[in-house]
Design a protein around this motif. Structure first.
Motif, short mmCIF file in Angstrom:
data_model
loop_
_atom_site.label_atom_id
_atom_site.label_comp_id
_atom_site.label_asym_id
_atom_site.label_seq_id
_atom_site.Cartn_x
_atom_site.Cartn_y
_atom_site.Cartn_z
N UNK A 122 59.67 33.38 77.17
CA UNK A 122 58.84 32.17 77.19
C UNK A 122 59.30 31.17 76.14
N UNK A 123 59.59 31.66 74.94
CA UNK A 123 60.03 30.77 73.88
C UNK A 123 61.39 30.15 74.20
N UNK A 124 62.29 30.96 74.77
CA UNK A 124 63.61 30.44 75.13
C UNK A 124 63.52 29.43 76.26
N UNK A 125 62.67 29.70 77.25
CA UNK A 125 62.47 28.74 78.34
C UNK A 125 61.97 27.40 77.80
N UNK A 126 61.03 27.48 76.86
CA UNK A 126 60.47 26.26 76.27
C UNK A 126 61.55 25.52 75.48
N UNK A 127 62.32 26.26 74.69
CA UNK A 127 63.34 25.64 73.84
C UNK A 127 64.44 24.96 74.67
N UNK A 128 64.93 25.66 75.68
CA UNK A 128 66.04 25.14 76.48
C UNK A 128 65.60 24.25 77.64
N UNK B 28 52.29 25.73 69.92
CA UNK B 28 53.70 25.37 69.89
C UNK B 28 54.09 24.65 71.18
N UNK B 29 53.64 25.19 72.31
CA UNK B 29 53.95 24.59 73.61
C UNK B 29 53.15 23.32 73.86
N UNK B 30 51.95 23.24 73.25
CA UNK B 30 51.09 22.09 73.48
C UNK B 30 50.31 22.17 74.77
N UNK B 31 50.31 23.35 75.39
CA UNK B 31 49.59 23.49 76.66
C UNK B 31 49.25 24.95 76.90
N UNK B 32 48.32 25.16 77.83
CA UNK B 32 47.90 26.51 78.20
C UNK B 32 47.51 26.51 79.67
N UNK C 267 45.39 27.61 82.81
CA UNK C 267 44.04 28.10 83.06
C UNK C 267 43.68 27.80 84.50
N UNK C 268 43.37 28.82 85.26
CA UNK C 268 43.06 28.71 86.69
C UNK C 268 44.15 27.95 87.44
N UNK C 269 45.40 28.25 87.07
CA UNK C 269 46.54 27.67 87.76
C UNK C 269 46.85 26.23 87.38
N UNK C 270 46.20 25.74 86.33
CA UNK C 270 46.43 24.36 85.89
C UNK C 270 46.85 24.37 84.42
N UNK C 271 47.67 23.41 84.03
CA UNK C 271 48.12 23.30 82.65
C UNK C 271 47.23 22.31 81.89
N UNK C 272 46.54 22.83 80.89
CA UNK C 272 45.69 22.01 80.04
C UNK C 272 46.39 21.80 78.70
N UNK C 273 46.27 20.59 78.17
CA UNK C 273 46.86 20.31 76.86
C UNK C 273 45.94 20.86 75.76
N UNK C 274 46.56 21.53 74.79
CA UNK C 274 45.83 22.08 73.65
C UNK C 274 46.65 21.85 72.39
N UNK C 275 45.99 21.99 71.23
CA UNK C 275 46.69 21.85 69.97
C UNK C 275 45.77 22.21 68.82
N UNK C 276 46.25 21.98 67.60
CA UNK C 276 45.48 22.31 66.41
C UNK C 276 44.06 21.74 66.51
N UNK C 277 43.08 22.59 66.20
CA UNK C 277 41.70 22.13 66.17
C UNK C 277 40.92 22.39 67.44
N UNK C 278 41.54 23.02 68.44
CA UNK C 278 40.83 23.30 69.68
C UNK C 278 41.04 24.76 70.07
N UNK C 279 40.00 25.37 70.62
CA UNK C 279 40.08 26.77 71.05
C UNK C 279 41.07 26.92 72.19
N UNK C 280 41.88 27.97 72.12
CA UNK C 280 42.84 28.24 73.19
C UNK C 280 42.12 28.94 74.34
N UNK C 281 42.25 28.44 75.56
CA UNK C 281 41.58 29.07 76.71
C UNK C 281 42.01 30.53 76.89
N UNK C 282 41.04 31.36 77.28
CA UNK C 282 41.31 32.76 77.59
C UNK C 282 41.07 33.01 79.07
#
Length: 263
Positions: free
Chosen positions: A20-26, A63-67, A69-84
Motif C-alpha cells: 500500500x505504501x509503495x503504491x501510494x509513493x509510486x 499519510x494518504x489523506x483519504x480512507x 468507507x462503503x466503497x467510497x474514498x473520504x478525505x481525512x487528516x490530522x484532527x479527524x477520526x479515521x473511519x472504521x
C-alpha cells in the motif's frame, strides 16, 4: 535502492502495508510493482520519509489523506477520526429504520469526516440531515467530503444538539466511548482524543446522548464499546427505550437501535 528493497524495509509492518505504501509513493498499481521489483526506487528519500512518518505513529490514512468507507474514498487528516469498517453496520441499521419514514429527519451527533451523514444522504434522497461537531477540524473535513459527494446536509458547530432546534425521527451517533485509562497504540493516539475518549468509564457521552434523545427523537442509533452492552441496556430501559443490540463481524457487541416508547 531497488523497489524490492523498499518493500522489504516496509514489510516490518506487514506485507499488505508495504505494498500500500509503495503504491501510494509510486502512484502505480500492485501489478506494475510486481513487474518492476528490480527497478531503481524513484525518490527513495521520500519513500523513507513516508515510512518514518508511519513508524513515528502517523496513521496510514493521514499519510494518504483519504480512507475508504462503503466503497467510497473520504478525505481525512490530522484532527479527524479515521473511519472504521464496523461503522458501516451502523449505517445499515440506520437505513433500515429510515425506511419507515417517507422523508426522515435525521440528526448526527459528532459528524467527524462526514462518513455517516454523507452515506445516509447518498441513499436517502428525501431525508433532511443535520450534523454537528464541536471540532472545527472535523467540520472542515466534513465540508470537504460534503462538497466532494455533492450531498445536501447541514453542518453545525455545536456541542451535542445545543444549537439545533426541533425533534427528529432518528438521532445517530458514533460517539467517543473509550475509557480514559484504556491502553491505545501510538497510531490511535494520533487521532483526536475528543473523538475517542468517552469519559473515565467510557459510557458517559453515550448516556448524555440517550438523555437528549429521550425528548427529541423517535429512534436512537449508536455505536458503542464491545463491553458496554449491559450498561447501555440498563440505561435505555431506565429511560423507557425499547432496544436491540447488534454485533460486528468479530462477534463483539458494537451498537444498538433504540425506539423511544414515549415518542
Amino acid at each position: 535502492m531497488r523497489i524490492c528493497d523498499g518493500l522489504n524495509l516496509a514489510k516490518e509492518f506487514g506485507n499488505r502495508f508495504a505494498y500500500l505504501l509503495m503504491e501510494f509513493h509510486l502512484k502505480k498499481s500492485r501489478e506494475w510493482i510486481f513487474l518492476h521489483l528490480n527497478d531503481e526506487l524513484a525518490k527513495k528519500d521520500k519513500f523513507i520519509e513516508l515510512l518514518d512518518r508511519y513508524k513515528n505513529g502517523e496513521p496510514l490514512e493521514y499519510i494518504f489523506g483519504s480512507c475508504e468507507f462503503m466503497g467510497r474514498d473520504f478525505e481525512v487528516g490530522q484532527g479527524v477520526l479515521i473511519p472504521r469498517f464496523e461503522t458501516e453496520i451502523l449505517i445499515e441499521k440506520a437505513l433500515e429504520i429510515a425506511s419507515k419514514f417517507n422523508a426522515p429527519r435525521i440528526a448526527e451527533i459528532g459528524v467527524g469526516s462526514g462518513i455517516i451523514s454523507i452515506s445516509l444522504a447518498l441513499e436517502l434522497k428525501n431525508a433532511k440531515i443535520i450534523a454537528t461537531d464541536i471540532s472545527l477540524d472535523a467540520l472542515k473535513y466534513a465540508k470537504i467530503n460534503k462538497e466532494k459527494f455533492q450531498v445536501d446536509i447541514e453542518l453545525i458547530e455545536s456541542n451535542y444538539l445545543d444549537k439545533v432546534n426541533g425533534d427528529f425521527d432518528i438521532i445517530i451517533s458514533n460517539p467517543p466511548y473509550i475509557a480514559a485509562n484504556y491502553p491505545l497504540d501510538k497510531w490511535v493516539l494520533s487521532e483526536p482524543k475528543t473523538a475517542l475518549i468517552g469519559g473515565q468509564i467510557g459510557d458517559e457521552i453515550l448516556k448524555d446522548i440517550i438523555n437528549l434523545a429521550k425528548s427529541r427523537a423517535k429512534y436512537l442509533i449508536c455505536e458503542m464499546g464491545y463491553d458496554q452492552r449491559e450498561s447501555m441496556k440498563n440505561y435505555l430501559d431506565k429511560l423507557d427505550f425499547q432496544s436491540e443490540f447488534y454485533t460486528d463481524l468479530a462477534g463483539l457487541d458494537r451498537g444498538f437501535v433504540a425506539y423511544n416508547k414515549g415518542k
